[in-house]
Design an enzyme around this catalytic site. Structure first.
Site, PDB file in Angstrom:
ATOM      1  N   GLU A   1       1.428  -8.486   8.429  1.00 31.32           N
ATOM      2  CA  GLU A   1       1.408  -7.078   8.815  1.00 31.32           C
ATOM      3  C   GLU A   1       2.273  -6.225   7.895  1.00 31.32           C
ATOM      4  O   GLU A   1       1.950  -5.105   7.579  1.00 31.32           O
ATOM      5  CB  GLU A   1       1.878  -6.933  10.273  1.00 31.32           C
TER       6      GLU A   1
ATOM      7  N   ARG B   1      -0.943  -8.305 -21.559  1.00 31.53           N
ATOM      8  CA  ARG B   1      -1.802  -7.974 -22.700  1.00 31.53           C
ATOM      9  C   ARG B   1      -1.132  -6.984 -23.653  1.00 31.53           C
ATOM     10  O   ARG B   1      -1.581  -6.819 -24.788  1.00 31.53           O
ATOM     11  CB  ARG B   1      -3.156  -7.450 -22.216  1.00 31.53           C
TER      12      ARG B   1
ATOM     13  N   PRO C   1       0.801  -1.226   0.000  1.00 26.43           N
ATOM     14  CA  PRO C   1       0.000   0.000   0.000  1.00 26.43           C
ATOM     15  C   PRO C   1       0.831   1.273   0.000  1.00 26.43           C
ATOM     16  O   PRO C   1       0.327   2.337  -0.343  1.00 26.43           O
ATOM     17  CB  PRO C   1      -0.819  -0.122   1.296  1.00 26.43           C
TER      18      PRO C   1
ATOM     19  N   ASP D   1      -7.181   1.466 -25.782  1.00 27.14           N
ATOM     20  CA  ASP D   1      -7.788   1.302 -24.463  1.00 27.14           C
ATOM     21  C   ASP D   1      -7.769   2.589 -23.667  1.00 27.14           C
ATOM     22  O   ASP D   1      -6.936   3.474 -23.892  1.00 27.14           O
ATOM     23  CB  ASP D   1      -7.022   0.238 -23.659  1.00 27.14           C
TER      24      ASP D   1
END
Length: 248
Positions: A119, A157, A92, A172
């Site tokens: 953690e 991709r 994160p 895209d």
């Protein structure tokens, strides 16, 4: 391209690796996808890969030794002249992942992803092993496997031959810096809702202009922040001024 994923749950990866675009790309030999259980490199009889944090606190922290040993095992058979892989920590605290980063990573020969499940990581993994830290958004998941699969899908991709239509990835959303224009297919009319006449005209140059304007309009309405960094032509800017004027 070779991609290795260090994880405690390789079965989470194998289902994704064998399905859809990823599965086809692996079958064609476009990419090598491997899930490695770093518990196999714990170096202790209990296969322990985590421990309590120094200084106290809740949760468990991934130990550095299994991670380093697993990466070194993956690197050991590589020729000395081969380009060293990017070693990516999914966490994160990492840089927010974008299509631009996907396009950059798609140029690499070898990527190694490290997926945590507790953690956090021993800081020495960040400081002395990884080359990149990536996050797929400001929220917390149980582990790094799902984020890694997301990143890998977006990279594979982009490999030549991975998609049936090579122009698909180019148009895209985010690839051009804008959101993608709307798409339509048969029937030309469904429950009274008609396909825009422009798309039925057969005039490809005019259709391209229409699609660009639609992409600009959709981006202005839904993600105006993207316009601050998108590469816009003078014509694009004129269109945007007109669209903004019509909204006021």
């Amino acid at each position: 391209m070779r991609i290795d994923v260090l994880t405690l749950f390789p079965e989470m990866c194998e289902g994704v690796f064998g399905t859809s675009i990823l599965g086809k790309a692996r079958d064609k030999g476009i990419v090598s996808l491997n899930a490695v259980n770093f518990r196999d490199f714990s170096g202790n009889k209990h296969n322990t890969v985590d421990d309590t944090p120094y200084g106290g606190g809740g949760g468990m922290v991934l130990k550095p030794d299994p991670i380093f040993a697993a990466v070194e095992h993956l690197l050991s058979p590589l020729p000395a002249e081969e380009v060293k892989p990017r070693i990516i920590l999914m966490c994160p605290q990492g840089k927010t992942y974008t299509q631009k980063i996907a396009e950059e990573l798609a140029q690499e020969q070898h990527l190694i992803f490290i997926c945590g499940h507790y953690e956090g990581y021993d800081e020495r993994i960040r400081e002395h092993l990884v080359t990149d830290e990536l996050s797929i958004g400001d929220y917390v998941l149980t582990g790094g496997e799902l984020p890694a699969m997301t990143v890998i899908d977006s990279i594979v991709r982009l490999q030549p031959g991975a998609l049936g239509n090579e122009t698909s990835a180019v148009s895209d959303s985010f690839s051009t810096g804008l959101l993608e224009y709307p798409h339509y297919t048969r029937p030309a009319e469904f429950r009274g809702w008609k396909v825009p006449d422009m798309l039925l005209s057969g005039h490809h140059a005019n259709i391209d202009v229409w699609r660009r304007e639609q992409a600009l309009q959709r981006t202005l309405e839904r993600r105006p922040d993207l316009l601050e960094t998108a590469e816009l032509t003078p014509k694009d800017k004129q269109i945007l001024e007109r669209l903004k004027g019509s909204r006021s």
